[in-house]
Scaffold this active site. Sequence first.
Site, PDB file in Angstrom:
ATOM      1  N   HIS A 338      43.235  38.248  49.416  1.00  0.00           N
ATOM      2  CA  HIS A 338      43.790  37.602  48.218  1.00  0.00           C
ATOM      3  C   HIS A 338      44.566  38.535  47.309  1.00  0.00           C
ATOM      4  O   HIS A 338      44.930  38.146  46.198  1.00  0.00           O
ATOM      5  CB  HIS A 338      42.670  36.969  47.392  1.00  0.00           C
ATOM      6  CG  HIS A 338      41.994  35.813  48.048  1.00  0.00           C
ATOM      7  ND1 HIS A 338      42.346  34.506  47.809  1.00  0.00           N
ATOM      8  CD2 HIS A 338      40.992  35.773  48.956  1.00  0.00           C
ATOM      9  CE1 HIS A 338      41.561  33.708  48.527  1.00  0.00           C
ATOM     10  NE2 HIS A 338      40.741  34.457  49.237  1.00  0.00           N
ATOM     11  N   LYS A 526      45.510  32.298  32.062  1.00  0.00           N
ATOM     12  CA  LYS A 526      45.055  32.962  33.297  1.00  0.00           C
ATOM     13  C   LYS A 526      44.256  34.188  32.872  1.00  0.00           C
ATOM     14  O   LYS A 526      44.245  34.540  31.683  1.00  0.00           O
ATOM     15  CB  LYS A 526      46.243  33.395  34.163  1.00  0.00           C
ATOM     16  CG  LYS A 526      47.319  34.170  33.389  1.00  0.00           C
ATOM     17  CD  LYS A 526      48.498  34.559  34.276  1.00  0.00           C
ATOM     18  CE  LYS A 526      49.452  33.419  34.553  1.00  0.00           C
ATOM     19  NZ  LYS A 526      49.455  32.998  35.948  1.00  0.00           N
ATOM     20  N   ARG A 527      43.567  34.841  33.802  1.00  0.00           N
ATOM     21  CA  ARG A 527      42.886  36.080  33.468  1.00  0.00           C
ATOM     22  C   ARG A 527      43.883  37.081  32.878  1.00  0.00           C
ATOM     23  O   ARG A 527      45.069  37.066  33.230  1.00  0.00           O
ATOM     24  CB  ARG A 527      42.206  36.673  34.708  1.00  0.00           C
ATOM     25  CG  ARG A 527      40.968  35.928  35.141  1.00  0.00           C
ATOM     26  CD  ARG A 527      39.915  35.934  34.035  1.00  0.00           C
ATOM     27  NE  ARG A 527      39.336  37.252  33.870  1.00  0.00           N
ATOM     28  CZ  ARG A 527      38.101  37.572  34.227  1.00  0.00           C
ATOM     29  NH1 ARG A 527      37.289  36.672  34.745  1.00  0.00           N
ATOM     30  NH2 ARG A 527      37.637  38.790  34.039  1.00  0.00           N
ATOM     31  N   LYS A 532      49.826  40.683  35.372  1.00  0.00           N
ATOM     32  CA  LYS A 532      50.236  39.317  34.999  1.00  0.00           C
ATOM     33  C   LYS A 532      51.156  39.332  33.772  1.00  0.00           C
ATOM     34  O   LYS A 532      51.783  38.326  33.449  1.00  0.00           O
ATOM     35  CB  LYS A 532      49.003  38.453  34.749  1.00  0.00           C
ATOM     36  CG  LYS A 532      48.145  38.241  36.005  1.00  0.00           C
ATOM     37  CD  LYS A 532      46.872  37.458  35.668  1.00  0.00           C
ATOM     38  CE  LYS A 532      45.887  37.365  36.818  1.00  0.00           C
ATOM     39  NZ  LYS A 532      46.280  36.395  37.854  1.00  0.00           N
ATOM     40  N   THR A 634      47.647  29.993  41.334  1.00  0.00           N
ATOM     41  CA  THR A 634      47.361  28.580  41.562  1.00  0.00           C
ATOM     42  C   THR A 634      47.536  27.796  40.266  1.00  0.00           C
ATOM     43  O   THR A 634      47.812  26.596  40.292  1.00  0.00           O
ATOM     44  CB  THR A 634      45.930  28.375  42.102  1.00  0.00           C
ATOM     45  OG1 THR A 634      45.034  29.179  41.329  1.00  0.00           O
ATOM     46  CG2 THR A 634      45.828  28.771  43.556  1.00  0.00           C
ATOM     47  N   LYS A 638      49.154  23.912  39.088  1.00  0.00           N
ATOM     48  CA  LYS A 638      48.556  22.924  38.177  1.00  0.00           C
ATOM     49  C   LYS A 638      49.576  22.477  37.132  1.00  0.00           C
ATOM     50  O   LYS A 638      49.674  21.294  36.802  1.00  0.00           O
ATOM     51  CB  LYS A 638      47.293  23.505  37.506  1.00  0.00           C
ATOM     52  CG  LYS A 638      46.171  23.766  38.505  1.00  0.00           C
ATOM     53  CD  LYS A 638      45.074  24.692  37.985  1.00  0.00           C
ATOM     54  CE  LYS A 638      44.255  25.228  39.166  1.00  0.00           C
ATOM     55  NZ  LYS A 638      43.358  26.359  38.805  1.00  0.00           N
TER      56      LYS A 638
HETATM   57  C1  Z57 Z   1      41.164  36.755  42.508  1.00  0.00           C
HETATM   58  O1  Z57 Z   1      41.015  35.769  41.611  1.00  0.00           O
HETATM   59  C2  Z57 Z   1      42.306  36.830  43.287  1.00  0.00           C
HETATM   60  C3  Z57 Z   1      42.415  37.842  44.205  1.00  0.00           C
HETATM   61  C4  Z57 Z   1      41.413  38.759  44.346  1.00  0.00           C
HETATM   62  O2  Z57 Z   1      41.496  39.740  45.265  1.00  0.00           O
HETATM   63  C5  Z57 Z   1      40.283  38.677  43.557  1.00  0.00           C
HETATM   64 BR1  Z57 Z   1      38.952  39.912  43.752  1.00  0.00          BR
HETATM   65  C6  Z57 Z   1      40.153  37.680  42.639  1.00  0.00           C
HETATM   66  C7  Z57 Z   1      43.342  35.773  43.144  1.00  0.00           C
HETATM   67  C8  Z57 Z   1      44.779  36.250  43.180  1.00  0.00           C
HETATM   68  O3  Z57 Z   1      44.978  37.209  42.175  1.00  0.00           O
HETATM   69  C9  Z57 Z   1      45.710  35.063  42.987  1.00  0.00           C
HETATM   70  O4  Z57 Z   1      47.050  35.449  43.094  1.00  0.00           O
HETATM   71  C10 Z57 Z   1      45.418  33.993  44.026  1.00  0.00           C
HETATM   72  O5  Z57 Z   1      46.136  32.820  43.751  1.00  0.00           O
HETATM   73  C11 Z57 Z   1      43.944  33.651  44.034  1.00  0.00           C
HETATM   74  O6  Z57 Z   1      43.160  34.814  44.195  1.00  0.00           O
HETATM   75  C12 Z57 Z   1      43.570  32.692  45.149  1.00  0.00           C
HETATM   76  O7  Z57 Z   1      44.058  33.131  46.372  1.00  0.00           O
END
Ligand code: Z57
Length: 795
Positions: A338, A526-527, A532, A634, A638
């Site tokens: 991810h 978002k976080r 970001k 994601t 939304k």
């Molecule tokens: C997390 O929320 C995501 C990636 C990570 O390696 C970790 Br740990 C936590 C997120 C990404 O930052 C997003 O870009 C992505 O949309 C989301 O994972 C789902 O794939």
Amino acid sequence: MDKLEKDKFTDSYVENLQRITLKNFDETSEKDKYDALCDTIMELINQEWRESKEKSRHERKAYYFSAEFLIGRSLGNNLINLGIYDDVKELLCELGIDFEALEDYEDDAALGNGGLGRLAACFMDSAATQDINMYGYGVRYREGLFKQSFENGFQKEQGDSWIKDGDGWSIRVDSDSRIVNFKDQQVKAVPFDMPVVGLENGKVNTLRLWQAEPFEEFEFDKFNNFEYDAAVAKKNRAEDITRVLYPNDIQRAGRVLRLKQQYFFVSASIQDIVAKYKRYFADDMRFKNFHKYHVIQLNDTHPNIAIAELIRVLVDENSLSFEEALEVARKVFAFTNHTVLQEAIEKWPIDIVEEVSPRCLEIIYQINDVLVNHFKKKGLSETEIDPYRIVINDQVHMANLAIYVGFSINGVAELHTGILKVDTFKHWYEVFPEKFNNKTNGITPRRWLLYANRPLSSFITEKLGSDNWKYNLDELKGLEKFARDEKTLNELWDIKHANKERLAKYILEHEGVKIDPNSIFDIQVKRIHEYKRQHLNILHIIYLYHELKNNPDMDFYPTTFIFGGKAAPGYFRAKGIIKLANEVARVVNNDSEVNDKLKVVFVENFRVSYGEKIYPAADVSEQISTAGKEASGTGNMKFMLNGAPTLGTLDGANIEIFDHAGEENNYRFGATVEDLKNIQASYNPVKLYQTDKNIRDAVDALVNGELDDNNSYMFLDIYNELINPQDGSRGDRYYVLKDFEDYRRAHEQINKDYRDKLAWSKKCLMNIANAGYFSSDRTIIDYADHIWKVDSPNY
Ligand code: Z57
């Protein structure tokens, strides 16, 4: 579920309410009413749940192993998926109950940090709706993600004991408890099953979350032996394992307790799967057919120790040879990456792995030996093998473990998967190209449209003449034929406006800030993370503020900038970004010269249930990460599904959003991955600062006394990161200043375009009409068809 039998429902609700409270109806509290409603709905779900389990018992299943499931609330979502939301709302209303108050009473199940955890929850919803056998396995944290509040603009964290008053949506299944063995302790894993209801299709899958408890009953005899403290300590030490979710998104936590959490839920899950297999396929002593019935999807590196654990269980408890067990593992595990940010890709020090499970470490070494031999045979030298090693520099590389043993590795958007192939895992792609594949993320349209935006849902159904889009989101494409229909475009505008009024009311109540629903709602939720680039957004607001001060008659369409999101408690700079946004909000909102045109609000404690109110009310979706850094995103989907054009970089799934909805209906800006690669060696943020007056004025505000960080040095820290690096690097690692001018230009365009109501509404419509691809139904079917092959039992 068949049509709701209304009288029966009301009767059993009232009966439940009285049974659990022993009170007269009039005396019952909001909590009583909520609890009774959960019970009544769980009773409705029960039969279909049992039937679904029975039916799938001997079928091939996918198991989604994830340390996080960011569920949010369940009441409204379950009613929606059962197809009885409006009916139940009406029935409760007839009883004089404020249904919305009950919905708001529910605590979010915040068992995740951000995108990765929310994705897991969306996948659960989509698998059930698409009649795919998928079990979720995870951790039942007693404390979810901390609650955020602001004190003088600084983030403060409070605990989130979401189940202190019980949890109406899960069933404790004591009979399926497992023992998990750590090097220094033995604990009981007790499963809590949550039903995952498909959309009006009778399918109910299971999300099984494990809770850690002491292995032995509380040892009362210790009391007599004056060892009471020891008994209490032992109980606490067991319960500690699932006490709290680690609050960092992206940043890895290198703590023993974190690895213990991971091993805890993974060990219990593997034991669960193996025990059930032996119960139903007792004659397959050598597990020759195990892979035909199971595929395990590893959600990031967090559950990857499952690979060693499966081998351990097969070898130590089922007398397979190591080689046999490894062959089983090779056919069972698939891995999703991810992120490309190195700080998230887990590497565990071997002594920590040893401290948790020495046997798993031993197995990991054995796998590593097989790997080294494999590459030696291929003619690689020791140093050429290094990037592949599972154990190197006294660390266990969890990604390497999964890529080597697993049969599939996927990224979460086209761009991201491409970067994995040519950069992050380039060496692996060279030797195992066939393992690599892309699965662009998606979101569930049930929670994020059908539930969160009832008015838009009805509008879509009416325009399309059917509600089939709920099952097949591609049908939204049919809205395109209204792209020139003024009546439709005006209706869409009015729906958005009503949603903005609703949000404005909520924000006034909860944040104490009055915002104007006629202004542009420009939103970034978002976080908080440097990549970001919330600080790019804030610097631009500072620029606008200066412009409006210097030129009060400037032609500017009133805009409200809305932020939301949590910073990891230990991430100083992210907390500084929050303080900065709050400080800018304080200055701007209190300045009567501008506050009828410019407003800034950072909402407290952004979470799933807050998102349900925010996404439907957005005019502009801020997706402004440095190109190449956001794996997918994601939240962007939304906003799109709820009709907000994206202001975004060419990053993650933004690219696919632009492709599907059309560039002309969105606002792209900034450097591409390619651009950044070309300039990285020569990039000079200081020079940009010196030559661009807009940048200089905004950046100077960080340190010239205009903004007050209460002597926390937080603003100086951000300033230093941008143009005065303290570590000898060149500064501005995320190219904030590089993208500033193009971002400013894009905003200017939006500010002009918004005034043409019909043209703007058309952009919104085109985004909705083309959001079909971003349904997690599409994503999950892609996993099922191409990784899991979950419909073919003879795989
Ligand atoms: C997390 O929320 C995501 C990636 C990570 O390696 C970790 Br740990 C936590 C997120 C990404 O930052 C997003 O870009 C992505 O949309 C989301 O994972 C789902 O794939």
